[in-house]
Design a protein around this motif. Structure first.
Motif: not given
Length: 321
Positions: A82-97
């Motif tokens: 999912i990080t290759d599609y823009g996900a950020v695992g900081d608990g703040i950034t919303k990663n729905t897309d």
């Protein structure tokens, strides 16, 4: 320059040639190393599938009735982080897309594994697709948004946190945690809490009606409501694998399998407080469903065999350890 004069490469040109040669050497070595790594990964994945099938057969073979032949679903050996599609695992950034993009890419490529690495991944609803295994590494937390506007109504209920319908070969696996943020959805009855906890809950905000506390997110224009989504809802699907995750803090039903066929639920933990009403652990209907080696601690039904609304022969085997 005299045509008979020889061209003497500059020092920079010589260095560039040497570096190019080194780059080609290391590139070839890297390709070879990657091929070995991929081969090792494929072998390990196949070994795990074989082990999982052996474990499954060990349970089916001891049943006091005849169970149709079943196998653990296999997914193509392709990975979509999912990080290759823009996900950020900081608990703040919303990663729905990012979740949606990774799952779509995986499905369009013929299937595989959508990898959720270690980290805290805030998101809205997730829609599963056929031939996709949503896999959470140890240390991964899928943290569902507390903003109820992220969950539009689908009929009389908000859309489930994780949803799939009419799927074939679908999985939720790995040792990660799915946090449903259910405390922002669930009402709590006064008679289910000690006085000190009840007072603390009331002091936190929300609204009390007839000795039932409603969280602030469930109060609109001074009126309380009890409209909640399911946590994982998979309907009309075949070859389903739920293997390893922890389902925590669900708004309502934790795992709902409706009209399922060839379903395996194992090594899964369901964790809700005893006073969390309507938080069924595992609800199933369909046929050829195997449930074993799970831990269910919740405020309502542990494992519930639901009516499907139509006459059908159900083969259901379950064990808890």
């Amino acid at each position: 320059m005299n045509q008979k004069q020889k061209h003497i490469p500059s020092r920079a040109a010589k260095c560039a040639a040497i570096l190019l040669g080194c780059a080609m050497f290391f590139s070839a070595a890297a390709v070879e190393s990657l091929a070995v790594a991929n081969a090792d990964h494929s072998a390990a994945a196949q070994a795990k599938i074989n082990e999982g099938n052996q474990e499954l057969q060990s349970y089916i073979s001891t049943l006091p009735f005849t169970m149709p032949e079943m196998h653990v679903p296999e997914f193509p050996d392709k990975q979509f982080n999912i990080t290759d599609y823009g996900a950020v695992g900081d608990g703040i950034t919303k990663n729905t897309d990012a979740f949606a993009a990774a799952i779509s890419a995986c499905a369009e490529a013929g299937g595989g594994t959508v990898l959720v690495p270690s980290g805290e991944w805030l998101t809205g609803p997730i829609t599963l697709k056929s031939n996709v295994n949503l896999h959470m590494d140890a240390g991964a937390v899928i943290d569902f948004s507390k903003d109820h506007k992220d969950y539009p109504l689908a009929g009389s209920k908000p859309v489930p946190l994780i949803y799939g319908t009419n799927l074939t070969h679908v999985g939720i696996t790995g040792e990660g945690v799915i946090n449903g943020s259910g405390d922002t959805w669930r009402p709590v009855k006064k008679d289910k809490l000690p006085e000190s906890r009840w007072n603390a809950l009331v002091a936190s905000g929300g609204k009390v009606e007839k000795d039932i506390w409603y969280p602030p997110q469930q109060v609109t224009d001074g009126k309380a409501k009890d409209v909640r989504p399911y946590m994982v809802d998979i309907e009309n699907s075949k070859s389903v694998l739920i293997d390893g995750p922890t389902l925590d803090n669900s708004p309502m039903f934790n795992l709902n399998i409706k009209h399922g066929q060839d379903v395996i639920i194992r090594h899964t933990k369901v964790m809700n407080e005893w006073y969390d009403q309507n938080t069924d652990g595992i609800d199933v209907n369909g046929k050829n469903i195997v449930i074993y080696s799970n831990i269910v601690s919740t405020g309502d039904d542990g494992i519930c065999m639901k009516s499907s609304g139509e006459a059908r022969r159900v083969s259901l085997a379950w064990k808890m350890w």
